[in-house]
Enzyme design. Structure first.
Site, PDB file in Angstrom:
ATOM      1  N   PRO A 145       2.116  -5.966   4.865  1.00 10.80           N
ATOM      2  CA  PRO A 145       0.782  -5.724   5.416  1.00 10.80           C
ATOM      3  C   PRO A 145      -0.296  -6.680   4.894  1.00 10.80           C
ATOM      4  O   PRO A 145      -1.099  -7.196   5.674  1.00 10.80           O
ATOM      5  CB  PRO A 145       0.475  -4.283   5.003  1.00 10.80           C
ATOM      6  CG  PRO A 145       1.810  -3.651   4.840  1.00 10.80           C
ATOM      7  CD  PRO A 145       2.713  -4.735   4.321  1.00 10.80           C
ATOM      8  N   LYS A 146      -0.316  -6.928   3.591  1.00  9.22           N
ATOM      9  CA  LYS A 146      -1.340  -7.825   3.048  1.00  9.22           C
ATOM     10  C   LYS A 146      -1.204  -9.217   3.657  1.00  9.22           C
ATOM     11  O   LYS A 146      -2.178  -9.831   4.095  1.00  9.22           O
ATOM     12  CB  LYS A 146      -1.249  -7.908   1.530  1.00  9.22           C
ATOM     13  CG  LYS A 146      -2.284  -8.851   0.942  1.00  9.22           C
ATOM     14  CD  LYS A 146      -1.747  -9.606  -0.228  1.00  9.22           C
ATOM     15  CE  LYS A 146      -2.707 -10.700  -0.630  1.00  9.22           C
ATOM     16  NZ  LYS A 146      -2.128 -11.627  -1.555  1.00  9.22           N
ATOM     17  N   MET A 147       0.023  -9.721   3.699  1.00  9.95           N
ATOM     18  CA  MET A 147       0.255 -11.056   4.260  1.00  9.95           C
ATOM     19  C   MET A 147      -0.100 -11.102   5.739  1.00  9.95           C
ATOM     20  O   MET A 147      -0.703 -12.068   6.207  1.00  9.95           O
ATOM     21  CB  MET A 147       1.717 -11.464   4.088  1.00  9.95           C
ATOM     22  CG  MET A 147       2.101 -11.814   2.689  1.00  9.95           C
ATOM     23  SD  MET A 147       3.813 -12.365   2.708  1.00  9.95           S
ATOM     24  CE  MET A 147       4.210 -12.194   0.997  1.00  9.95           C
ATOM     25  N   LEU A 150      -3.773 -11.249   6.159  1.00  9.97           N
ATOM     26  CA  LEU A 150      -4.262 -12.556   5.728  1.00  9.97           C
ATOM     27  C   LEU A 150      -3.983 -13.621   6.791  1.00  9.97           C
ATOM     28  O   LEU A 150      -4.862 -14.410   7.144  1.00  9.97           O
ATOM     29  CB  LEU A 150      -3.610 -12.942   4.397  1.00  9.97           C
ATOM     30  CG  LEU A 150      -4.116 -14.207   3.719  1.00  9.97           C
ATOM     31  CD1 LEU A 150      -5.592 -14.094   3.378  1.00  9.97           C
ATOM     32  CD2 LEU A 150      -3.306 -14.473   2.453  1.00  9.97           C
TER      33      LEU A 150
END
Length: 188
Positions: A145-147, A150
């Site tokens: 999710p973070k990637m 981003l």
């Protein structure tokens, strides 16, 4: 399964002094550059045409986990010097060569495998471009999710969420801005 469903957050009222704390953080950041300012994923392929830049951002982001920005940046540079910021070129390159070029990125052998697979998917499903939805980005092995958030923000200029990593979470907890269920700081 939805990867984001594993994260349970409890939002509490912001501290009264949050604006002063934020101003203090911004002031500290003015005193010097952090590696992310000059070598973060946002800088990957910055001189390339849009489609190629998006791919460079994806690859850089995939390598960034458990790796310092300087190391990731150097790996992206090596890939570029070897003509490997292109999904077709990566698919045609053997995995051992790719792994050797991105070493010492953390978990470089596994990431080489994921990068090759993502490159193949980009070619087969997206015409050599990268996915333009969170769902499709999250379907790539090695992209969480973070990637995904981003990449959406940098590559597609489409911010759909906040990139929260362990550092953001830790600092937010310390400032009393949010608390994650199960942490020692608070039980919501």
């Amino acid at each position: 399964a939805d990867q984001e469903a594993n994260i349970v957050m409890c939002v509490v009222a912001a501290p009264e002094n949050w604006e002063a704390v934020l101003a203090g953080i911004k002031n500290i950041r003015l005193s010097g550059q952090a590696p992310v300012d000059t070598k973060g994923c946002e800088k990957a392929g910055s001189l390339l045409p849009p489609k190629e830049r998006r791919f460079a951002v994806l690859i850089s982001t995939m390598m960034s986990s458990q790796t310092k920005d300087e190391v990731t940046h150097a790996a992206v540079e090596r890939l570029g010097e070897n003509g490997l910021l292109d999904p077709d070129a990566i698919v045609r390159t053997d995995e051992a060569t790719l792994a050797n070029l991105i070493k010492p990125v953390g978990f470089y052998q596994r990431k080489a495998q994921f990068i090759k697979e993502a490159s193949r998917i980009c070619l087969e499903r997206f015409g050599g471009d990268i996915p333009d939805t969170l769902t499709d980005l999250l379907a790539l092995k090695g992209v969480g999710p973070k990637m995904a958030h981003l990449v959406m923000s940098i590559a597609w200029k489409n911010t759909q969420g906040i990139c929260v990593d362990t550092h953001v979470h830790r600092i937010s907890n310390r400032l009393g801005w949010v608390f994650r269920e199960g942490t020692k700081q608070v039980v919501c």
